[in-house]
Motif scaffolding. Sequence first.
Motif, PDB file in Angstrom:
ATOM      1  N   SER A  22      15.254  -4.818  89.064  1.00 12.63           N
ATOM      2  CA  SER A  22      14.004  -5.074  89.628  1.00 12.63           C
ATOM      3  C   SER A  22      12.907  -3.974  90.099  1.00 12.63           C
ATOM      4  CB  SER A  22      13.517  -6.257  89.771  1.00 12.63           C
ATOM      5  OG  SER A  22      13.921  -6.590  91.188  1.00 12.63           O
ATOM      6  N   LEU A  23      11.488  -4.196  89.258  1.00 11.80           N
ATOM      7  CA  LEU A  23       9.988  -3.269  89.292  1.00 11.80           C
ATOM      8  C   LEU A  23       9.486  -3.942  90.575  1.00 11.80           C
ATOM      9  CD1 LEU A  23       9.961  -1.008  86.421  1.00 11.80           C
ATOM     10  CD2 LEU A  23      11.292  -0.505  87.447  1.00 11.80           C
ATOM     11  N   GLY A  24       9.690  -3.228  91.377  1.00 17.50           N
ATOM     12  CA  GLY A  24       8.245  -4.002  92.416  1.00 17.50           C
ATOM     13  C   GLY A  24       6.881  -3.936  91.709  1.00 17.50           C
ATOM     14  N   THR A  25       6.299  -4.195  92.336  1.00 17.91           N
ATOM     15  CA  THR A  25       4.848  -3.986  91.833  1.00 17.91           C
ATOM     16  C   THR A  25       3.872  -3.483  93.311  1.00 17.91           C
ATOM     17  OG1 THR A  25       4.209  -6.750  91.510  1.00 17.91           O
ATOM     18  CG2 THR A  25       4.804  -5.685  89.956  1.00 17.91           C
ATOM     19  N   ASP A  26       2.198  -3.857  93.134  1.00 16.17           N
ATOM     20  CA  ASP A  26       1.736  -3.250  94.227  1.00 16.17           C
ATOM     21  C   ASP A  26       1.331  -4.782  94.816  1.00 16.17           C
ATOM     22  OD1 ASP A  26      -0.606  -1.421  93.103  1.00 16.17           O
ATOM     23  OD2 ASP A  26       1.578  -1.206  93.362  1.00 16.17           O
ATOM     24  N   ASP A  27       1.601  -6.371  94.647  1.00 14.38           N
ATOM     25  CA  ASP A  27       1.856  -7.306  95.377  1.00 14.38           C
ATOM     26  C   ASP A  27       2.639  -8.010  95.686  1.00 14.38           C
ATOM     27  OD1 ASP A  27       2.801  -8.383  92.737  1.00 14.38           O
ATOM     28  OD2 ASP A  27       1.216  -9.731  92.222  1.00 14.38           O
ATOM     29  N   GLY A  28       3.823  -6.992  95.110  1.00 17.18           N
ATOM     30  CA  GLY A  28       4.789  -7.525  95.873  1.00 17.18           C
ATOM     31  C   GLY A  28       6.060  -8.379  94.672  1.00 17.18           C
ATOM     32  N   SER A  29       5.337  -8.699  93.519  1.00 15.00           N
ATOM     33  CA  SER A  29       5.729  -9.940  93.185  1.00 15.00           C
ATOM     34  C   SER A  29       7.588  -8.597  92.246  1.00 15.00           C
ATOM     35  CB  SER A  29       5.627  -9.598  91.996  1.00 15.00           C
ATOM     36  OG  SER A  29       4.390  -9.294  90.844  1.00 15.00           O
ATOM     37  N   ARG A  30       8.300  -9.166  91.360  1.00 14.55           N
ATOM     38  CA  ARG A  30       9.060  -8.957  90.814  1.00 14.55           C
ATOM     39  C   ARG A  30       9.014  -8.920  89.301  1.00 14.55           C
ATOM     40  NH1 ARG A  30      11.865 -10.685  95.634  1.00 14.55           N
ATOM     41  NH2 ARG A  30      12.706  -8.808  96.871  1.00 14.55           N
ATOM     42  N   ARG A  31       9.972  -8.023  88.765  1.00 13.17           N
ATOM     43  CA  ARG A  31       9.623  -7.593  86.960  1.00 13.17           C
ATOM     44  C   ARG A  31      10.826  -7.979  86.547  1.00 13.17           C
ATOM     45  NH1 ARG A  31       5.989  -2.611  86.567  1.00 13.17           N
ATOM     46  NH2 ARG A  31       4.548  -3.157  87.440  1.00 13.17           N
ATOM     47  N   ALA A  32      11.431  -9.165  85.839  1.00 13.69           N
ATOM     48  CA  ALA A  32      12.674 -10.038  85.916  1.00 13.69           C
ATOM     49  C   ALA A  32      13.450  -9.104  84.860  1.00 13.69           C
ATOM     50  CB  ALA A  32      12.985 -11.102  84.929  1.00 13.69           C
ATOM     51  N   SER A  33      14.215  -8.294  84.661  1.00 14.51           N
ATOM     52  CA  SER A  33      14.990  -7.463  83.594  1.00 14.51           C
ATOM     53  C   SER A  33      15.666  -8.172  82.427  1.00 14.51           C
ATOM     54  CB  SER A  33      16.243  -7.341  84.257  1.00 14.51           C
ATOM     55  OG  SER A  33      17.510  -8.760  85.178  1.00 14.51           O
ATOM     56  N   ILE A  34      15.441  -8.202  81.215  1.00 14.01           N
ATOM     57  CA  ILE A  34      15.976  -8.872  79.741  1.00 14.01           C
ATOM     58  C   ILE A  34      17.235  -8.753  79.977  1.00 14.01           C
ATOM     59  CG2 ILE A  34      13.783  -7.261  78.791  1.00 14.01           C
ATOM     60  CD1 ILE A  34      15.988  -6.161  77.220  1.00 14.01           C
ATOM     61  N   ASP A  35      17.704  -8.571  80.725  1.00 17.55           N
ATOM     62  CA  ASP A  35      19.904  -8.720  80.763  1.00 17.55           C
ATOM     63  C   ASP A  35      20.015 -10.288  81.842  1.00 17.55           C
ATOM     64  OD1 ASP A  35      20.244  -7.110  83.031  1.00 17.55           O
ATOM     65  OD2 ASP A  35      19.372  -5.757  82.157  1.00 17.55           O
ATOM     66  N   ASP A  36      19.551  -9.979  82.607  1.00 15.59           N
ATOM     67  CA  ASP A  36      19.698 -11.040  84.108  1.00 15.59           C
ATOM     68  C   ASP A  36      21.364 -10.438  84.377  1.00 15.59           C
ATOM     69  OD1 ASP A  36      19.816 -13.397  86.081  1.00 15.59           O
ATOM     70  OD2 ASP A  36      20.402 -14.471  84.762  1.00 15.59           O
ATOM     71  N   VAL A  37      21.204  -8.953  84.507  1.00 13.61           N
ATOM     72  CA  VAL A  37      23.036  -8.535  85.425  1.00 13.61           C
ATOM     73  C   VAL A  37      22.689  -8.589  86.840  1.00 13.61           C
ATOM     74  CG1 VAL A  37      24.627  -7.040  85.264  1.00 13.61           C
ATOM     75  CG2 VAL A  37      23.627  -8.495  82.915  1.00 13.61           C
ATOM     76  N   ALA A  38      23.498  -8.865  87.807  1.00 13.75           N
ATOM     77  CA  ALA A  38      23.525  -9.076  88.616  1.00 13.75           C
ATOM     78  C   ALA A  38      24.001  -6.963  89.401  1.00 13.75           C
ATOM     79  CB  ALA A  38      23.877 -10.147  89.594  1.00 13.75           C
ATOM     80  N   ASN A  39      23.486  -6.669  90.516  1.00 19.14           N
ATOM     81  CA  ASN A  39      24.262  -5.784  91.289  1.00 19.14           C
ATOM     82  C   ASN A  39      24.005  -4.842  90.384  1.00 19.14           C
ATOM     83  OD1 ASN A  39      24.384  -7.435  93.448  1.00 19.14           O
ATOM     84  ND2 ASN A  39      27.190  -7.491  92.637  1.00 19.14           N
ATOM     85  N   PHE A  40      23.234  -4.392  89.427  1.00 17.46           N
ATOM     86  CA  PHE A  40      22.902  -2.918  88.829  1.00 17.46           C
ATOM     87  C   PHE A  40      22.362  -1.927  89.467  1.00 17.46           C
ATOM     88  CE2 PHE A  40      20.776  -0.021  85.127  1.00 17.46           C
ATOM     89  CZ  PHE A  40      21.453  -0.776  83.741  1.00 17.46           C
ATOM     90  N   VAL A  41      23.817  -0.972  89.019  1.00 15.06           N
ATOM     91  CA  VAL A  41      23.599   0.143  90.132  1.00 15.06           C
ATOM     92  C   VAL A  41      23.023   1.197  88.707  1.00 15.06           C
ATOM     93  CG1 VAL A  41      24.774   2.632  90.828  1.00 15.06           C
ATOM     94  CG2 VAL A  41      25.737  -0.115  91.176  1.00 15.06           C
ATOM     95  N   PRO A  42      21.753   1.729  89.159  1.00 13.63           N
ATOM     96  CA  PRO A  42      20.562   2.951  88.668  1.00 13.63           C
ATOM     97  C   PRO A  42      21.651   4.106  88.592  1.00 13.63           C
ATOM     98  CG  PRO A  42      19.256   2.457  90.493  1.00 13.63           C
ATOM     99  CD  PRO A  42      20.179   1.398  90.540  1.00 13.63           C
ATOM    100  N   LEU A  43      21.864   5.141  87.882  1.00 16.92           N
ATOM    101  CA  LEU A  43      22.435   6.508  87.469  1.00 16.92           C
ATOM    102  C   LEU A  43      21.130   7.147  87.260  1.00 16.92           C
ATOM    103  CD1 LEU A  43      25.379   5.946  85.299  1.00 16.92           C
ATOM    104  CD2 LEU A  43      25.535   5.881  87.689  1.00 16.92           C
ATOM    105  N   THR A  44      20.904   8.210  88.267  1.00 13.67           N
ATOM    106  CA  THR A  44      20.119   9.630  87.614  1.00 13.67           C
ATOM    107  C   THR A  44      21.040  10.012  86.335  1.00 13.67           C
ATOM    108  OG1 THR A  44      21.496  10.894  89.026  1.00 13.67           O
ATOM    109  CG2 THR A  44      20.346  10.063  90.595  1.00 13.67           C
ATOM    110  N   ARG A  45      19.694  11.414  86.264  1.00 14.65           N
ATOM    111  CA  ARG A  45      19.810  12.052  85.118  1.00 14.65           C
ATOM    112  C   ARG A  45      21.448  12.178  84.548  1.00 14.65           C
ATOM    113  NH1 ARG A  45      16.397  17.067  83.285  1.00 14.65           N
ATOM    114  NH2 ARG A  45      17.250  17.819  85.335  1.00 14.65           N
ATOM    115  N   GLU A  46      21.380  13.134  85.740  1.00 14.62           N
ATOM    116  CA  GLU A  46      22.090  14.198  85.830  1.00 14.62           C
ATOM    117  C   GLU A  46      23.614  13.395  85.980  1.00 14.62           C
ATOM    118  OE1 GLU A  46      23.150  17.948  85.422  1.00 14.62           O
ATOM    119  OE2 GLU A  46      21.027  17.657  85.507  1.00 14.62           O
ATOM    120  N   GLU A  47      24.317  12.136  86.223  1.00 14.73           N
ATOM    121  CA  GLU A  47      24.991  11.406  86.432  1.00 14.73           C
ATOM    122  C   GLU A  47      25.404  11.035  85.022  1.00 14.73           C
ATOM    123  OE1 GLU A  47      24.670   9.242  90.699  1.00 14.73           O
ATOM    124  OE2 GLU A  47      23.932   8.463  89.810  1.00 14.73           O
TER     125      GLU A  47
END
Length: 328
Positions: free
Chosen positions: A52-77
């Motif tokens: 999820s993406l944090g906002t300034d007020d601490g709230s979260r933006r829900a992902s559209i897929d609702d898959v837990a434990n999502f590991v973000p990869l870098t461009r090189e990866e």
Amino acid sequence: MEVNCAGCAGCCIDWRGLLQPEANGGSDSPRTDGTAAPDGDDALTTTRQRGSLGTDDGSRRASIDDVANFVPLTREEVRAFLEAGYAAALTPRFWRVRDEHEAVTVDGYDLAAVADRPAFFVGLRKPPKPVTPFELEEPVWLPACVFLDPTTLQCRIHDDDLFPAECGAYPAHNLALEAETECERVEAAFGGERLLEADVEDEPVDLLLGSQAIGEKLFCHPEPDRLEGVIDRLARGEATREDRATCLAVAAASSPGTLAISEHHREQARERALEAASKTNDDAWVGPTIREWHRRRVQTDGTPSPTVASAVEEARGAPETPGWDDLE
């Protein structure tokens, strides 16, 4: 930092299906029927784990897929996985936002965006697999990382150059952010000791937050119109290889710290992603095993032993894992 991973894999699976909220509105207790826990389980939501993406007020933006434990990869990866023929292992993640002024609307979804470009991560897919984590007596079907060996609960690419940096650093990033780790959640739900040492002072921590993440971990699609239909299929868990290739190409062609996209690299990456699906060598085991796990989940009565992975994955070329005896 020291963790006890044997028999766990809590950060590699979506184990919400094992939780049954009790009637008193309090704690969660394990369940083993594989059904999904109710939405909005904040106890399993952190910046890294749910993507999820944090906002300034601490709230979260829900992902559209609702898959837990999502590991973000870098461009090189992302590029490395494409070059290795593992495009089928990757999937994009987009987020909803409440404020329409900071969103781009595609397929009826108000998506988080940067400069009117829908923003997304790229991570690893989680097909259903029969697993017995946390000393469960019987196997259950749970969404599990495509590279997780259900039998040993170890990563098939742990000693490979493709092993994601985010996986190698976990849970150091959560600890550095003073966020709850998956180790602690497993301890609270199932007992045992998983997080043995929480000191990260000597750990290399590269979080890639804010503008540092753009083009390096957070990618921005330059043409929202090309996402028509893609977003809806991603949200329903029915994305095609063409849908995934469209986003993987943008990630691979991105430039760190900017919104610039190399069109040459974008087309090259897209062709590579689509070509990987037609390969018949050992590197192509990922796509067929994902399809086979989904087929067995629908057509098999009950839950088979995790050892069936030898016929589903290893027989198709998946790297074997060593088990825990030699590592203790």
